[in-house]
Design a protein around this motif. Structure first.
Motif, PDB file in Angstrom:
ATOM      1  N   ARG A  13       0.975  -1.274   0.149  1.00  0.00           N
ATOM      2  CA  ARG A  13       0.061  -0.121  -0.141  1.00  0.00           C
ATOM      3  C   ARG A  13       0.958   1.130  -0.071  1.00  0.00           C
ATOM      4  N   GLN A  14       0.885   2.050  -0.980  1.00  0.00           N
ATOM      5  CA  GLN A  14       1.345   3.164  -0.974  1.00  0.00           C
ATOM      6  C   GLN A  14       2.971   3.278  -0.888  1.00  0.00           C
ATOM      7  N   VAL A  15       3.712   2.081  -1.307  1.00  0.00           N
ATOM      8  CA  VAL A  15       4.944   1.845  -0.932  1.00  0.00           C
ATOM      9  C   VAL A  15       5.991   2.902  -1.847  1.00  0.00           C
ATOM     10  N   SER A  16       6.828   3.620  -1.252  1.00  0.00           N
ATOM     11  CA  SER A  16       7.661   4.332  -2.039  1.00  0.00           C
ATOM     12  C   SER A  16       9.029   4.256  -1.395  1.00  0.00           C
ATOM     13  N   LYS A  17       9.990   4.493  -2.452  1.00  0.00           N
ATOM     14  CA  LYS A  17      11.358   4.444  -2.126  1.00  0.00           C
ATOM     15  C   LYS A  17      12.245   5.242  -2.936  1.00  0.00           C
ATOM     16  N   SER A  18      12.908   6.136  -2.405  1.00  0.00           N
ATOM     17  CA  SER A  18      13.776   7.021  -3.282  1.00  0.00           C
ATOM     18  C   SER A  18      15.234   6.846  -2.801  1.00  0.00           C
ATOM     19  N   PHE A  19      16.228   7.105  -3.948  1.00  0.00           N
ATOM     20  CA  PHE A  19      17.610   7.089  -3.457  1.00  0.00           C
ATOM     21  C   PHE A  19      18.192   8.547  -4.120  1.00  0.00           C
ATOM     22  N   GLY A  20      18.279   9.343  -2.969  1.00  0.00           N
ATOM     23  CA  GLY A  20      18.729  10.751  -3.240  1.00  0.00           C
ATOM     24  C   GLY A  20      17.393  11.295  -4.127  1.00  0.00           C
ATOM     25  N   ALA A  21      17.606  11.986  -5.222  1.00  0.00           N
ATOM     26  CA  ALA A  21      16.722  12.536  -5.822  1.00  0.00           C
ATOM     27  C   ALA A  21      15.847  11.640  -6.704  1.00  0.00           C
ATOM     28  N   VAL A  22      16.279  10.464  -6.947  1.00  0.00           N
ATOM     29  CA  VAL A  22      15.769   9.551  -7.815  1.00  0.00           C
ATOM     30  C   VAL A  22      14.580   8.845  -7.171  1.00  0.00           C
ATOM     31  N   GLN A  23      13.462   8.764  -7.582  1.00  0.00           N
ATOM     32  CA  GLN A  23      12.220   8.049  -6.993  1.00  0.00           C
ATOM     33  C   GLN A  23      12.146   6.884  -7.671  1.00  0.00           C
ATOM     34  N   ASN A  44      14.350  -1.692 -18.053  1.00  0.00           N
ATOM     35  CA  ASN A  44      15.215  -1.260 -16.975  1.00  0.00           C
ATOM     36  C   ASN A  44      14.938  -0.091 -16.374  1.00  0.00           C
ATOM     37  N   GLY A  45      15.376  -0.194 -15.064  1.00  0.00           N
ATOM     38  CA  GLY A  45      14.953   1.442 -14.331  1.00  0.00           C
ATOM     39  C   GLY A  45      13.521   1.513 -13.822  1.00  0.00           C
ATOM     40  N   ALA A  46      12.588   0.342 -13.951  1.00  0.00           N
ATOM     41  CA  ALA A  46      11.118   0.658 -13.869  1.00  0.00           C
ATOM     42  C   ALA A  46      10.837   0.566 -12.315  1.00  0.00           C
ATOM     43  N   GLY A  47      11.979   0.039 -11.780  1.00  0.00           N
ATOM     44  CA  GLY A  47      11.744  -0.017  -9.996  1.00  0.00           C
ATOM     45  C   GLY A  47      11.080  -1.394  -9.652  1.00  0.00           C
ATOM     46  N   LYS A  48      11.455  -2.523 -10.513  1.00  0.00           N
ATOM     47  CA  LYS A  48      11.061  -3.840 -10.152  1.00  0.00           C
ATOM     48  C   LYS A  48      12.083  -4.278  -9.224  1.00  0.00           C
ATOM     49  N   SER A  49      13.420  -4.248  -9.304  1.00  0.00           N
ATOM     50  CA  SER A  49      14.203  -4.835  -8.393  1.00  0.00           C
ATOM     51  C   SER A  49      14.117  -4.114  -7.011  1.00  0.00           C
ATOM     52  N   THR A  50      13.969  -2.772  -7.187  1.00  0.00           N
ATOM     53  CA  THR A  50      13.890  -2.041  -5.810  1.00  0.00           C
ATOM     54  C   THR A  50      12.536  -2.780  -4.976  1.00  0.00           C
ATOM     55  N   LEU A  51      11.657  -2.578  -5.745  1.00  0.00           N
ATOM     56  CA  LEU A  51      10.246  -3.001  -5.061  1.00  0.00           C
ATOM     57  C   LEU A  51      10.532  -4.512  -4.482  1.00  0.00           C
ATOM     58  N   ILE A  52      11.102  -5.399  -5.159  1.00  0.00           N
ATOM     59  CA  ILE A  52      11.370  -6.813  -4.480  1.00  0.00           C
ATOM     60  C   ILE A  52      12.178  -6.651  -3.399  1.00  0.00           C
ATOM     61  N   LYS A  53      13.079  -5.944  -3.459  1.00  0.00           N
ATOM     62  CA  LYS A  53      14.230  -5.886  -2.183  1.00  0.00           C
ATOM     63  C   LYS A  53      13.437  -5.204  -1.095  1.00  0.00           C
ATOM     64  N   VAL A 222       2.803  -4.896 -14.114  1.00  0.00           N
ATOM     65  CA  VAL A 222       3.688  -4.060 -15.124  1.00  0.00           C
ATOM     66  C   VAL A 222       4.141  -2.849 -14.381  1.00  0.00           C
ATOM     67  N   MET A 223       5.562  -2.593 -14.164  1.00  0.00           N
ATOM     68  CA  MET A 223       5.698  -1.410 -13.600  1.00  0.00           C
ATOM     69  C   MET A 223       6.326  -0.507 -14.599  1.00  0.00           C
ATOM     70  N   TYR A 224       6.077   1.018 -14.682  1.00  0.00           N
ATOM     71  CA  TYR A 224       6.699   1.826 -15.354  1.00  0.00           C
ATOM     72  C   TYR A 224       7.319   3.122 -14.693  1.00  0.00           C
ATOM     73  N   HIS A 225       8.495   3.561 -14.752  1.00  0.00           N
ATOM     74  CA  HIS A 225       8.904   4.640 -13.993  1.00  0.00           C
ATOM     75  C   HIS A 225       8.559   4.680 -12.573  1.00  0.00           C
ATOM     76  N   GLY A 226       8.802   3.549 -12.047  1.00  0.00           N
ATOM     77  CA  GLY A 226       8.466   3.379 -10.726  1.00  0.00           C
ATOM     78  C   GLY A 226       7.217   3.254 -10.278  1.00  0.00           C
ATOM     79  N   GLU A 227       6.244   3.327 -11.465  1.00  0.00           N
ATOM     80  CA  GLU A 227       4.979   3.335 -10.757  1.00  0.00           C
ATOM     81  C   GLU A 227       4.286   1.749 -11.124  1.00  0.00           C
ATOM     82  N   MET A 228       3.300   1.256 -10.348  1.00  0.00           N
ATOM     83  CA  MET A 228       2.785   0.282 -10.768  1.00  0.00           C
ATOM     84  C   MET A 228       1.609   0.452 -11.789  1.00  0.00           C
ATOM     85  N   VAL A 229       1.795   0.023 -13.042  1.00  0.00           N
ATOM     86  CA  VAL A 229       0.794   0.402 -14.151  1.00  0.00           C
ATOM     87  C   VAL A 229      -0.684  -0.526 -14.157  1.00  0.00           C
TER      88      VAL A 229
END
Lengths: 257, 331
Positions: A13-23, A44-53, A222-229
């Motif tokens: 629910r509403q899970v977010s993670k930023s690395f510095g300025a990159v969301q 690549n860079g859609a945020g899949k790996s970050t989400l599962i981490k 499907v994820m796109y630019h950090g969002e769940m499409v």
């Protein structure tokens, strides 16, 4: 058939993670239903790996919460994730090369005996490792005392999966399990995923290979630019639709999730 | 399977395997004994055997602790300063403050533990490379020792300290008993406990260990404390033997030369790359080194030859370690 009223085994629910300025992950809402193979796809860079981490406790989320079987779960470390039945198999498998199969499978969950449970139960661990590899993973590792550095790619996957099962994983996350494998070993891994599903496990699979995803998964997120499409049932979607979601052309008006 | 080894002839691989496994040291010990027996007078005397054991026990104890630390992937260079400081604290407490010896022992273990803890803070929280962090703390420990001892050597004359450590229960010196004790305990710890499994894993691949649920920081902290306590034991033995505390500028402990400890650990198969350690081979390595040095001393060779020889063996051991890390030799 999954119904909307079913309780998801895992919900973000509403899970977010930023690395510095990159969301990397932006307010993701996601439901995973039990006993399914869910593929998580995206560029690549859609945020899949970050989400599962985040789900695996390897990274700490900035905002949002997780629910396991409808109950809030406090996942702040890999150990917490194990506690909630989430076992993750990373892309590089996170195996210790200079340790043997048994030691790798039981790392962090060793069997012990004696006063204060001080001593390692080497024999017990060996037998249990053999049993799991043979009966549950259906793999061929003749010698479980072999160092992991001497195993083939497919055997390594088997060890990693065996470890996940051994930790009592109900939700098994696999990060691109076939990325570095040959044709035969890829078959082996796909068979492994099938075995896991037949044992009632929930598998979250990150993959770039769409034909593989359509072959093995029940639904595709499907994820796109950090969002769940959105999430689609494999039977109700087409490759074209998934591809357009991956590249960011689709809206989620028709989505199930 | 890794077939990148260029040493295609079977014979070459066998020699390499022999060297890497450390089995050559057995051969080394036997040949050294044979050679010294002929050319060095008194080499085979009982008195000399005692000397060899005495040298081997202090280095051996320190090496065991150091190897545990190396297995967890950390290099502790602070043992030089720590052993000097602990020697002085023990001497001052016993001779000047008149603290009874058993209590001195407890305090020394406590202070040693604190040293390990301080190191762990810099390494884990400060995220400083362990060798650098401990080199810095080593200097500070030494300075604290100088402060406590007011820059003077403390002589141990009051009975109850040296006598205890120099006594020989069942005919075997206390230092040798401590050597045996240290190896049995640390061997069991490393190979038969959960902590041991976690030490190996943390040293070999820290992030993978963490992902498997190992508390890597806790493991490293414990290892740094263990090495400090083990080194404290070695420092006490040396202090008792010399009947004086460490001298400043030069810490007059056998641990003053970190190279010896380093060499013992490396020859014994511990890897600079972490995650590998064979305590039983360490003992063989330490005995090999002790016999080698002892024989050279008996032959009254100028001391620089010993230093040179040790240096050569050091380079040799480092090369072997790197080879072992790079070539995954089939056994």
């Amino acid at each position: 058939m999954i119904l909307e009223t079913d309780i998801p085994i895992l919900e973000c629910r509403q899970v977010s993670k930023s690395f510095g300025a990159v969301q990397a992950v932006k307010k993701v809402d996601w439901k995973v239903y039990p006993e399914e193979v869910v593929a998580l796809v995206g560029d690549n860079g859609a945020g899949k790996s970050t989400l599962i981490k985040l789900i695996a406790g390897a990274l700490l989320r900035d905002e949002g919460e997780f629910l396991i079987k409808g109950k809030p779960a406090h996942i702040n470390s890999p150990e917490d994730a194990f506690h909630y039945g989430i076992a993750t198999i990373y892309q590089d498998l996170a195996l210790i090369e200079s340790r043997d199969v048994v030691q790798n499978m039981f790392l962090g969950a060793e069997l012990t005996y004696g006063p204060f449970r001080l001593f390692l139960n080497h024999k017990g661990m060996e037998n249990e490792a053999k049993r799991i590899l043979e009966e549950e993973v259906h793999s061929r590792i003749p010698n479980v005392r072999q160092l992991v550095m001497r195993l083939s790619g497919g055997q390594r996957q088997a060890v990693a999966v065996g470890r996940a099962l051994l930790r009592g994983g109900e939700i098994i996350i696999m990060d691109e399990p076939t990325a570095a494998l040959g044709v035969e070993q890829t078959r082996e891994v796909l068979r492994l995923i099938d075995t896991l599903r037949s044992k009632g496990k929930t598998v979250i699979l990150i993959s770039h290979n769409l034909s593989q995803v359509f072959e093995i998964a029940d639904s595709i997120a499907v994820m796109y630019h950090g969002e769940m499409v959105g999430t689609r049932r494999v039977k109700e979607t087409t490759r074209e639709e998934i591809v357009s979601m991956i590249v960011g052309f689709a809206n989620d008006a028709l989505g199930v999730a | 399977m890794d077939n990148q080894t260029r040493l295609s002839p079977l014979f070459g691989r066998k020699i390499l395997g022999f060297l890497i496994s450390g089995n050559w040291m057995y051969l080394g010990i036997i040949s050294l004994c044979l050679v010294y027996a002929f050319i060095a007078p008194n080499f085979l005397s009982l008195q000399n055997l005692d000397n060899i054991l005495a040298t081997a026990s202090v280095t051996g104890i320190a090496v065991a602790g150091w190897t545990i630390c190396l297995a967890s992937g950390q290099i502790d260079a602070s043992i030089v300063g720590a052993s000097g400081m602990l020697s002085v604290i023990a001497g001052v407490l016993f001779e000047r403050v008149h603290v009874p010896f058993p209590l001195v022992l407890v305090i020394i273990v406590g202070v040693a533990g604190l040293c390990g803890l301080i190191n762990s803070i810099f390494i884990l929280e400060g995220r400083i490379f362990s060798f650098v962090a401990t080199t810095a703390t080593s200097g500070v420990f030494l300075a604290i020792g100088m402060l406590v001892g007011q820059n003077k050597i403390v002589y141990i004359n009051t009975p109850g300290f040296a006598e205890v450590i120099l006594s020989r229960p069942l005919g075997i010196p206390v230092s040798t008993w401590m050597l045996i004790f240290t190896y049995v305990v640390l061997y069991t710890l490393l190979n038969h406990t959960k902590l041991g499994a976690h030490i190996y894993a943390t040293g070999a691949n820290r992030s993978a260990a963490r992902l498997a649920g190992v508390s890597d920081k806790r493991v490293i902290r414990i290892c740094l404390i263990i090495v400090a306590i083990v080194v404290a034991m070695a420092a006490l033995i040396v202090t008792a033997r010399n009947r004086q505390t460490a001298m400043f500028g030069v810490t007059a402990t056998a641990i003053s030369n970190i190279n010896d400890v380093f060499l013992g650990a490396l020859l014994g198969g511990a890897s600079l790359y972490g995650g590998v350690a064979r305590l039983e081979m360490n003992l063989v390595a330490v005995i090999f080194l002790a016999i080698m040095s002892n024989g050279l001393l008996l032959m009254t060779l100028p001391p620089h030859w010993l230093v040179t020889l040790k240096g050569i063996i050091f380079v040799f051991a480092l090369t072997l370690d790197t080879l072992r890390h790079r070539i995954k030799l089939n056994k």
